[in-house]
Write a protein that holds these residues in place. Structure first.
Motif, short mmCIF file in Angstrom:
data_model
loop_
_atom_site.label_atom_id
_atom_site.label_comp_id
_atom_site.label_asym_id
_atom_site.label_seq_id
_atom_site.Cartn_x
_atom_site.Cartn_y
_atom_site.Cartn_z
N ALA A 1 0.83 -1.21 0.00
CA ALA A 1 0.00 0.00 0.00
C ALA A 1 0.86 1.26 0.00
CB ALA A 1 -0.94 0.00 1.20
N VAL A 2 1.90 1.28 0.85
CA VAL A 2 2.79 2.44 0.92
C VAL A 2 3.56 2.59 -0.39
CG1 VAL A 2 4.83 3.37 2.09
CG2 VAL A 2 2.98 2.37 3.42
N THR A 3 4.06 1.49 -0.92
CA THR A 3 4.82 1.51 -2.17
C THR A 3 3.96 2.06 -3.31
OG1 THR A 3 6.23 -0.32 -1.49
CG2 THR A 3 6.07 0.09 -3.85
N THR A 4 2.73 1.60 -3.40
CA THR A 4 1.82 2.07 -4.44
C THR A 4 1.56 3.57 -4.28
OG1 THR A 4 0.79 -0.09 -4.64
CG2 THR A 4 -0.48 1.79 -5.44
N ALA A 5 1.30 4.00 -3.06
CA ALA A 5 1.04 5.43 -2.80
C ALA A 5 2.23 6.28 -3.19
CB ALA A 5 0.68 5.64 -1.33
N ILE A 6 3.44 5.84 -2.83
CA ILE A 6 4.64 6.60 -3.17
C ILE A 6 4.83 6.68 -4.68
CG2 ILE A 6 7.18 6.55 -3.09
CD1 ILE A 6 6.87 5.48 -0.19
N LYS A 7 4.66 5.56 -5.36
CA LYS A 7 4.84 5.55 -6.81
C LYS A 7 3.81 6.44 -7.51
CE LYS A 7 7.17 1.10 -7.18
NZ LYS A 7 7.15 -0.23 -7.80
N LEU A 8 2.55 6.41 -7.05
CA LEU A 8 1.51 7.23 -7.65
C LEU A 8 1.74 8.72 -7.37
CD1 LEU A 8 -1.65 5.05 -6.95
CD2 LEU A 8 -0.58 5.48 -9.17
N ALA A 9 2.31 9.03 -6.21
CA ALA A 9 2.52 10.42 -5.82
C ALA A 9 3.80 11.02 -6.42
CB ALA A 9 2.56 10.53 -4.30
N THR A 10 4.70 10.19 -6.93
CA THR A 10 5.98 10.68 -7.43
C THR A 10 5.79 11.53 -8.68
OG1 THR A 10 7.16 8.77 -6.54
CG2 THR A 10 8.24 9.97 -8.33
N GLU A 11 6.25 12.78 -8.58
CA GLU A 11 6.21 13.69 -9.73
C GLU A 11 7.59 13.83 -10.35
OE1 GLU A 11 4.27 17.40 -8.96
OE2 GLU A 11 2.68 16.44 -7.80
N TYR A 12 8.61 13.86 -9.51
CA TYR A 12 9.99 13.97 -9.98
C TYR A 12 10.86 13.00 -9.19
CZ TYR A 12 8.24 18.44 -11.69
OH TYR A 12 7.51 19.40 -12.32
N ALA A 13 11.87 12.47 -9.84
CA ALA A 13 12.88 11.65 -9.18
C ALA A 13 14.24 12.20 -9.58
CB ALA A 13 12.75 10.19 -9.59
N ILE A 14 14.98 12.67 -8.60
CA ILE A 14 16.26 13.30 -8.86
C ILE A 14 17.37 12.30 -8.57
CG2 ILE A 14 17.80 15.20 -8.23
CD1 ILE A 14 15.15 16.63 -7.26
N PRO A 15 18.14 11.91 -9.59
CA PRO A 15 19.21 10.93 -9.37
C PRO A 15 20.27 11.48 -8.41
CG PRO A 15 18.94 11.43 -11.72
CD PRO A 15 18.08 12.37 -10.95
N THR A 16 20.74 10.64 -7.51
CA THR A 16 21.77 11.06 -6.57
C THR A 16 23.16 10.58 -7.00
OG1 THR A 16 21.59 9.07 -5.22
CG2 THR A 16 20.16 10.93 -4.64
N THR A 17 23.22 9.66 -7.92
CA THR A 17 24.46 8.98 -8.36
C THR A 17 25.09 8.16 -7.23
OG1 THR A 17 26.05 10.77 -7.93
CG2 THR A 17 24.90 10.80 -10.07
N LYS A 18 24.34 7.93 -6.16
CA LYS A 18 24.84 7.14 -5.02
C LYS A 18 24.09 5.82 -4.93
CE LYS A 18 27.47 10.47 -3.50
NZ LYS A 18 28.88 10.42 -3.76
N THR A 19 24.76 4.82 -4.38
CA THR A 19 24.09 3.55 -4.12
C THR A 19 23.30 3.67 -2.83
OG1 THR A 19 25.90 2.66 -2.78
CG2 THR A 19 26.02 2.27 -5.18
N GLN A 20 22.45 2.70 -2.56
CA GLN A 20 21.68 2.71 -1.32
C GLN A 20 22.61 2.68 -0.12
OE1 GLN A 20 18.60 -0.25 -1.14
NE2 GLN A 20 18.27 0.01 1.04
N MET A 21 23.66 1.88 -0.17
CA MET A 21 24.60 1.79 0.96
C MET A 21 25.32 3.13 1.17
SD MET A 21 25.78 0.20 3.48
CE MET A 21 25.21 -1.44 3.26
#
Length: 61
Positions: free
Chosen positions: A32-52
Motif C-alpha cells: 500500500a505504501v509503495t503504491t502510494a509513493i509511486k503514484l505520488a511521485t512527480e519527480y525523481a532526482i538521481p543522486t548517483t549514489k548507491t543505497q549503501m
C-alpha cells in the motif's frame, strides 16, 4: 537514464535524532505504501549514489 517508477523498488528509512532506522511492516502495508509513493511521485532526482552510500551518508551526518 529515466527512472522506471512502475518497476522501481521503494526503500523506506526513518531518521530520528540523527539515527537512521529501516522500517518493517506487513507485506500488505508495504504494498500500500509503495503504491502510494509511486503514484505520488512527480519527480525523481538521481543522486548517483548507491543505497549503501546513502545510508552511510545519513548515519554520518
Amino acid at each position: 537514464m529515466e527512472l522506471d517508477v512502475e518497476n522501481a523498488q521503494v526503500t523506506i528509512l526513518m531518521n530520528d535524532s540523527n539515527k537512521v532506522y529501516v522500517v518493517a511492516m506487513t507485506k500488505e502495508k508495504l504494498e500500500a505504501v509503495t503504491t502510494a509513493i509511486k503514484l505520488a511521485t512527480e519527480y525523481a532526482i538521481p543522486t548517483t549514489k548507491t543505497q549503501m552510500e546513502l545510508v552511510e551518508f545519513l548515519v554520518i551526518n
